[in-house]
Enzyme design. Structure first.
Site, PDB file in Angstrom:
ATOM      1  CE  LYS A 169      -4.183  -1.713   0.669  1.00 44.79           C
ATOM      2  NZ  LYS A 169      -5.383  -1.289  -0.057  1.00 44.79           N
ATOM      3  CG  ASP A 194      -4.310  -0.718  -3.611  1.00 37.90           C
ATOM      4  OD1 ASP A 194      -4.661   0.313  -4.224  1.00 37.90           O
ATOM      5  OD2 ASP A 194      -5.113  -1.483  -3.041  1.00 37.90           O
ATOM      6  CD  GLU A 219      -5.652  -2.994  -6.035  1.00 44.97           C
ATOM      7  OE1 GLU A 219      -4.951  -4.026  -6.169  1.00 44.97           O
ATOM      8  OE2 GLU A 219      -6.516  -2.878  -5.151  1.00 44.97           O
ATOM      9  CG  ASP A 244     -10.017  -1.947  -5.133  1.00 42.09           C
ATOM     10  OD1 ASP A 244     -11.241  -2.174  -5.061  1.00 42.09           O
ATOM     11  OD2 ASP A 244      -9.275  -2.071  -4.130  1.00 42.09           O
ATOM     12  CE  LYS A 268     -10.737  -5.269  -2.899  1.00 36.93           C
ATOM     13  NZ  LYS A 268     -10.386  -4.072  -2.123  1.00 36.93           N
TER      14      LYS A 268
END
Ligand code: OSB
Ligand code: MG
Length: 372
Positions: A169, A194, A219, A244, A268
């Site tokens: 992240k 991400d 991402e 995402d 997801k």
């Protein structure tokens, strides 16, 4: 079959380590367990994955529970259901609220798999005409770290445990310097980053410079409602972009594909309204050459089992964000643990999602009054 009872149990779990992203720092994860009972006494279980706060998506635990109880649940009252896919159509008159919808929809899929005496993984594989794998390759998502030493230790630990892909992240463009060093120090590990929207088009040239072969994708670099700037950025860099937060539906995936906003989709179930929509997205991505893989959102045991059933599809080969149970909570809601072996998690063999609530949570769920 008909659903005759619906129960909803809010649960608060303590993460072993606080998870830092550009949206927020999560140390206590609130989820809700949904239990559905059908007219032959079989139960199906789902998990409501909205967060306590509306940073990652607009829904929250409280807003979604309200929608489930007042709006979505009543739509299924006295309704004959012959296939799990029917739920998505029944809910389609309600705008948005994908996580609330997914909580019920995934529980209905679990229920149908149990009625048909098969695992959810096998049921899903049959629907999409492929096979389900027993063992699923997985990766890990490491929260943002403030120093190189901390990040390096987290990567060493992830490698030692055997994760097949490491996501890091990033909460600002400055952290890219740390990432560049990591990419050099671990040439044999597969990485992605991400940004959770913490970048802007202004750093496009900086991103274009990163051509390390062990960085396989970036991402959600930009704003969650943007497809145009993502497309401009993707045209300027060689590294794959992955979306995402932008993706709530197949329509969003089609937009991303048509505008060339990304080459990969973090799928997801909860964010796209459940399994039927997820399967439609997988089919589209496979037909159009988009890389699609299973993401995660710090699920508890029921949600992790549901994700794993989808991730087990032959063809979803890129390692998902579905890590071992030990990486998340000291006490989970189910009786079993997902354990990593050679970089893989094995799909439970039992009926439906193949996992069971602990007696404490099962009792607490049954003790709530049905809202149907
Ligand atoms: O952006 O993918 C994300 C967790 C919560 C919310 C958003 C994200 C994540 C993760 C963690 O990256 C994935 C996991 O569950 O391990
Ligand atoms: Mg993400």
């Amino acid at each position: 079959m008909k659903i005759i009872e619906m129960h909803l149990l809010p649960v608060k779990l303590q993460l072993k380590n606080a998870f830092v992203s550009n949206h927020e720092t999560v140390s206590r994860r609130e989820v809700s367990i949904i239990g559905l009972k059908n007219d032959t006494g079989i139960w199906g279980y789902g998990e409501l994955e909205a967060f306590s706060t509306p940073y990652y998506t607009p829904e929250t635990q409280r807003s979604a529970r309200l929608i489930i109880k007042e709006t979505l649940g009543p739509l299924l009252k006295n309704v004959q259901i012959n296939q799990p896919e029917e739920i998505t159509n029944i809910f389609s008159e309600i705008a948005g609220n994908q996580m609330a919808k997914a909580a019920i929809e995934t529980a209905v899929w679990d229920l149908f798999a149990k009625i048909q005496k098969k695992s959810l993984a096998v049921l899903i594989a049959q629907k999409i005409h492929t096979k389900s794998r027993r063992n699923v390759p997985v990766g890990i998502s490491i929260g943002a770290k403030s120093s190189f030493a901390e990040l390096k230790n987290a990567v060493i630990s992830a490698n030692y445990q055997g994760y097949q892909r490491i996501k890091i992240k990033v909460t600002s463009a400055e952290e890219l310097n740390l990432i560049k060093k990591i990419l050099q120090v671990f040439p044999d590990s597969t990485f992605m980053i991400d940004a959770n929207s913490s970048f802007s088009l202004k750093i496009a040239s900086k991103l274009a410079e990163i051509t390390a072969p062990n960085l396989v994708m970036i991402e959600q670099p930009l704003r969650t409602t943007d497809f145009v700037d993502h497309s401009i950025l993707q045209a300027r860099i060689t590294t794959r972009l992955c979306l995402d937060e932008n993706i709530f539906s197949l329509d969003d995936v089609r937009t991303a594909y048509t505008l060339k906003s990304a080459q990969a989709i973090n799928l997801k179930l909860a964010r796209v309204g459940g399994i039927a929509n997820a399967l439609a997205i997988i089919n589209f991505c496979w037909e159009h050459g988009l890389l699609v893989w299973c993401g995660g959102m710090l699920e508890a045991g029921i949600g992790r089992a549901t994700n794993l059933a989808v991730a087990s599809l032959l063809g979803l080969d890129f390692p998902g964000d579905i890590s071992a149970s030990s990486r998340y909570y000291s006490k989970d809601v189910i009786t079993s643990e997902f354990m990593l072996a050679r970089g893989m998690l094995s799909v439970p063999l039992g009926l439906g999602i193949g996992v069971t609530l602990t007696p404490k949570y099962q009792q607490a769920l049954q003790d709530t009054t049905s809202f149907l």
